[in-house]
Design an enzyme around this catalytic site. Structure first.
Site, short mmCIF file in Angstrom:
data_model
loop_
_atom_site.label_atom_id
_atom_site.label_comp_id
_atom_site.label_asym_id
_atom_site.label_seq_id
_atom_site.Cartn_x
_atom_site.Cartn_y
_atom_site.Cartn_z
N THR A 179 -1.70 9.64 4.71
CA THR A 179 -1.20 8.45 5.43
C THR A 179 0.14 8.05 4.84
O THR A 179 0.23 7.71 3.66
CB THR A 179 -2.23 7.31 5.28
OG1 THR A 179 -3.47 7.79 5.78
CG2 THR A 179 -1.79 6.08 6.05
N GLU A 227 -15.43 7.43 4.88
CA GLU A 227 -16.29 7.89 3.80
C GLU A 227 -17.74 7.58 4.18
O GLU A 227 -18.02 6.57 4.81
CB GLU A 227 -15.94 7.18 2.49
CG GLU A 227 -14.62 7.64 1.93
CD GLU A 227 -14.26 6.95 0.62
OE1 GLU A 227 -15.17 6.50 -0.10
OE2 GLU A 227 -13.06 6.87 0.34
N ASN A 262 -5.74 1.37 11.19
CA ASN A 262 -6.38 0.76 10.02
C ASN A 262 -6.07 -0.73 9.92
O ASN A 262 -6.93 -1.53 9.57
CB ASN A 262 -5.97 1.49 8.74
CG ASN A 262 -6.87 2.69 8.47
OD1 ASN A 262 -7.79 2.96 9.23
ND2 ASN A 262 -6.61 3.40 7.40
N CYS A 308 -8.55 2.92 1.56
CA CYS A 308 -7.63 2.93 2.71
C CYS A 308 -7.16 1.56 3.17
O CYS A 308 -5.95 1.30 3.17
CB CYS A 308 -8.26 3.68 3.87
SG CYS A 308 -8.42 5.43 3.53
N LYS A 359 -4.85 -0.43 0.79
CA LYS A 359 -3.60 0.31 0.58
C LYS A 359 -2.74 0.33 1.87
O LYS A 359 -1.54 0.07 1.83
CB LYS A 359 -3.96 1.74 0.15
CG LYS A 359 -2.86 2.76 0.21
CD LYS A 359 -3.33 4.10 -0.35
CE LYS A 359 -4.12 4.95 0.62
NZ LYS A 359 -3.36 5.59 1.69
C1 UDX Z 1 -11.42 3.48 6.85
C2 UDX Z 1 -11.30 3.70 8.35
O1 UDX Z 1 -12.48 3.21 9.00
C3 UDX Z 1 -11.07 5.18 8.64
O2 UDX Z 1 -10.90 5.36 10.04
C4 UDX Z 1 -9.84 5.67 7.88
O3 UDX Z 1 -9.62 7.04 8.07
C5 UDX Z 1 -9.98 5.37 6.40
O4 UDX Z 1 -10.25 3.98 6.20
P1 UDX Z 1 -13.31 3.83 5.00
O5 UDX Z 1 -12.31 3.44 3.96
O6 UDX Z 1 -14.21 5.00 4.72
O7 UDX Z 1 -12.59 4.14 6.39
O8 UDX Z 1 -14.24 2.54 5.23
P2 UDX Z 1 -14.77 1.68 6.47
O9 UDX Z 1 -16.09 2.16 6.88
O10 UDX Z 1 -13.75 1.53 7.51
O11 UDX Z 1 -14.97 0.25 5.73
C6 UDX Z 1 -13.88 -0.36 5.05
C7 UDX Z 1 -14.31 -1.66 4.42
O12 UDX Z 1 -14.53 -2.67 5.38
C8 UDX Z 1 -15.59 -1.60 3.58
O13 UDX Z 1 -15.40 -2.31 2.38
C9 UDX Z 1 -16.62 -2.26 4.45
O14 UDX Z 1 -17.65 -2.87 3.68
C10 UDX Z 1 -15.78 -3.31 5.16
N1 UDX Z 1 -16.29 -3.74 6.48
C11 UDX Z 1 -16.39 -2.84 7.49
C12 UDX Z 1 -16.63 -5.08 6.69
O15 UDX Z 1 -16.53 -5.92 5.78
N2 UDX Z 1 -17.07 -5.45 7.93
C13 UDX Z 1 -17.18 -4.57 8.96
O16 UDX Z 1 -17.57 -5.01 10.05
C14 UDX Z 1 -16.83 -3.23 8.73
#
Ligand code: UDX
Length: 428
Positions: A121, A153, A206, A258, A261
């Site tokens: 990214t 993840e 994101n 992600c 950042k």
């Molecule tokens: C994210 C993006 O979803 C993904 O498309 C990108 O490629 C990388 O970044 P990821 O970092 O694996 O993926 O986590 P994600 O499942 O998106 O959750 C991110 C954070 O948001 C977590 O801390 C999660 O607990 C929080 N979250 C998620 C909430 O607090 N509420 C929600 O409704 C969804």
């Protein structure tokens, strides 16, 4: 096709395993020799469902070759994906040194007409900058493209095998054809565009998801003031297909490698063009205060935290991962410990990683152990297994039956029936 993947983190390793599964020959390169040795043994360095199985399959049929040798990986690769880290600097700017270093290293060994693709990214313009750097180092003809990655993840393999969309950003027809060909067995709409737009699609995606989370967290805070229930508000909103039900779960805010950042990087990018991205600034700010606000609730009920025994359930930044990077839980535990609380924690997967950051943290083998004689339990990661714990039994073991649920994981009525003082986010 013959593919080289530079970097074996979540994105690089998952892409390597999936491309090998699709029948391509993949060289997965990492400079870390220990990591490559363990990959060769079929072991992955982090917890990710289904990935080890796919890695073993690739090793067995010799389509996946882990290596530290750039020449071996790159010299016959038709496509080279760069999947290295872009961590945040102090000022919010992404550190692109690993991307440029990878570009420079591969420039020595690329074959004629190689397609060099950025999957890391990066701010708009980075892939073009990398092209110029490589051009200075080689006389061979090559093409560049940006193919951002959207895997999450905890469901990385599933997301990569069943992507919602595949973004192919390039100004070259040759590179576009090669990338369409490489992804042809995968479902999902293929969006072809130019490099800068592809780079922006990743940040915009994101940042938008982070906006949804900060938005619902602000609604949750308001629900607390007016006596509404944010879970039902999210349900009612999410049924409108224009809004959608995902990423509307209120809690202690987003973490991980992600969102924190990328939101900062996009904000930095806007500022560097003298654009005041007010909305994004607020999204970042709300996410910060959401963690503080949660600690405020704990303090309000427990008063002085000094000497209190607090049980924490969840250390990972979200469920289904052992990753603790930018985890809200880790921040909250640090603050609790700073105020003199004795914190005992349990997480199904992330305890070893948390211990590296918080060496003084007391680790427990189970949620039951965490609860023994505790003044309160704090739920900080949305692991589904916490839902089905025997909460009657847990209550009996606690000194004070207080739960602070930072993820709205448990049922409000059930917890009240059992007799807990139950505090969650945006629910009466
Ligand atoms: C994210 C993006 O979803 C993904 O498309 C990108 O490629 C990388 O970044 P990821 O970092 O694996 O993926 O986590 P994600 O499942 O998106 O959750 C991110 C954070 O948001 C977590 O801390 C999660 O607990 C929080 N979250 C998620 C909430 O607090 N509420 C929600 O409704 C969804």
């Amino acid at each position: 096709m013959k593919i080289a993947i530079i970097g074996t983190g979540y994105v690089g390793l998952t892409s390597s395993a999936v491309f090998a599964h699709l029948g391509h020959q993949v060289f997965a390169l990492d400079k870390n020799e220990e990591k490559i040795k363990s990959l060769k043994r079929g072991e992955i360095p982090f917890f990710e469902p289904d990935l080890e199985k796919l890695l073993k399959e690739g090793l067995k049929n010799k389509l996946l070759i882990p290596t530290t040798n750039y020449k071996e990986a790159v010299s016959c690769a038709e496509i080279i994906f760069i999947c290295v880290g872009t961590p945040t600097k102090e000022n919010g700017e992404p550190d692109l040194s690993q991307v440029f270093a990878a570009g420079e290293k591969i420039s020595k060994y690329i074959m004629k007409n190689a397609v060099i693709v950025n999957k890391s990214t990066v701010p708009t313009g980075t892939t073009e900058k990398m092209k110029l750097l490589i051009k200075e180092k080689t006389d061979k003809k090559f093409f560049v493209a940006s193919c951002p990655e959207f895997l999450r993840e905890g469901s990385a393999v599933k997301n990569t095998l069943h992507p919602d969309r595949i973004i192919i950003g390039t100004d070259s027809k040759f590179a576009q054809e090669a990338l369409l060909n490489c992804h042809k067995k995968l479902p999902g709409e293929k969006v072809t565009t130019n490099i800068r737009t592809a780079e922006m699609i990743k940040y915009a995606s994101n940042a938008f998801l982070a906006t949804k989370i900060s938005f619902i967290n602000e609604i949750a805070n308001l629900c607390e003031e007016v006596g509404a229930n944010v879970d039902d508000v999210a349900l009612g909103m999410g049924l409108d297909p224009r809004i959608g039900k995902d990423f509307l779960k209120a809690g202690i805010g987003y973490g991980g490698s992600c969102f924190p950042k990328d939101t900062k990087a996009l904000h930095f990018m806007a500022a560097s063009k003298a654009y005041n991205f007010k909305l994004l600034k607020a999204v970042i700010e709300v996410n910060k205060t959401q963690r503080r606000k949660f600690i405020g609730k704990v303090r309000h009920i427990l008063k002085n935290l000094k000497g209190k025994r607090l049980g924490v359930l969840g250390l990972a930044f979200k469920n289904n991962t052992d990753d603790v990077r930018e985890s809200a839980s880790i921040d909250i535990i640090k603050w609790l410990m700073d105020e003199g609380a004795h914190v005992f924690a349990y997480d199904p997967k992330a305890m070893a990683n948390a211990k590296v950051i918080l060496p003084k943290l007391q680790i427990c083998k189970s949620a039951e152990e965490v609860s023994k004689n505790s003044d309160a339990i704090l739920i900080l990661t949305e692991w589904q297994e916490f839902k089905t714990l025997d909460w009657h039994k847990i209550k009996k073991q606690m000194k004070n039956s207080i739960i602070f649920d930072g993820r709205n994981l448990l049922e409000l009525q059930k917890m009240k029936q059992i007799g807990f003082t139950y505090v969650s986010i945006g629910r009466p």
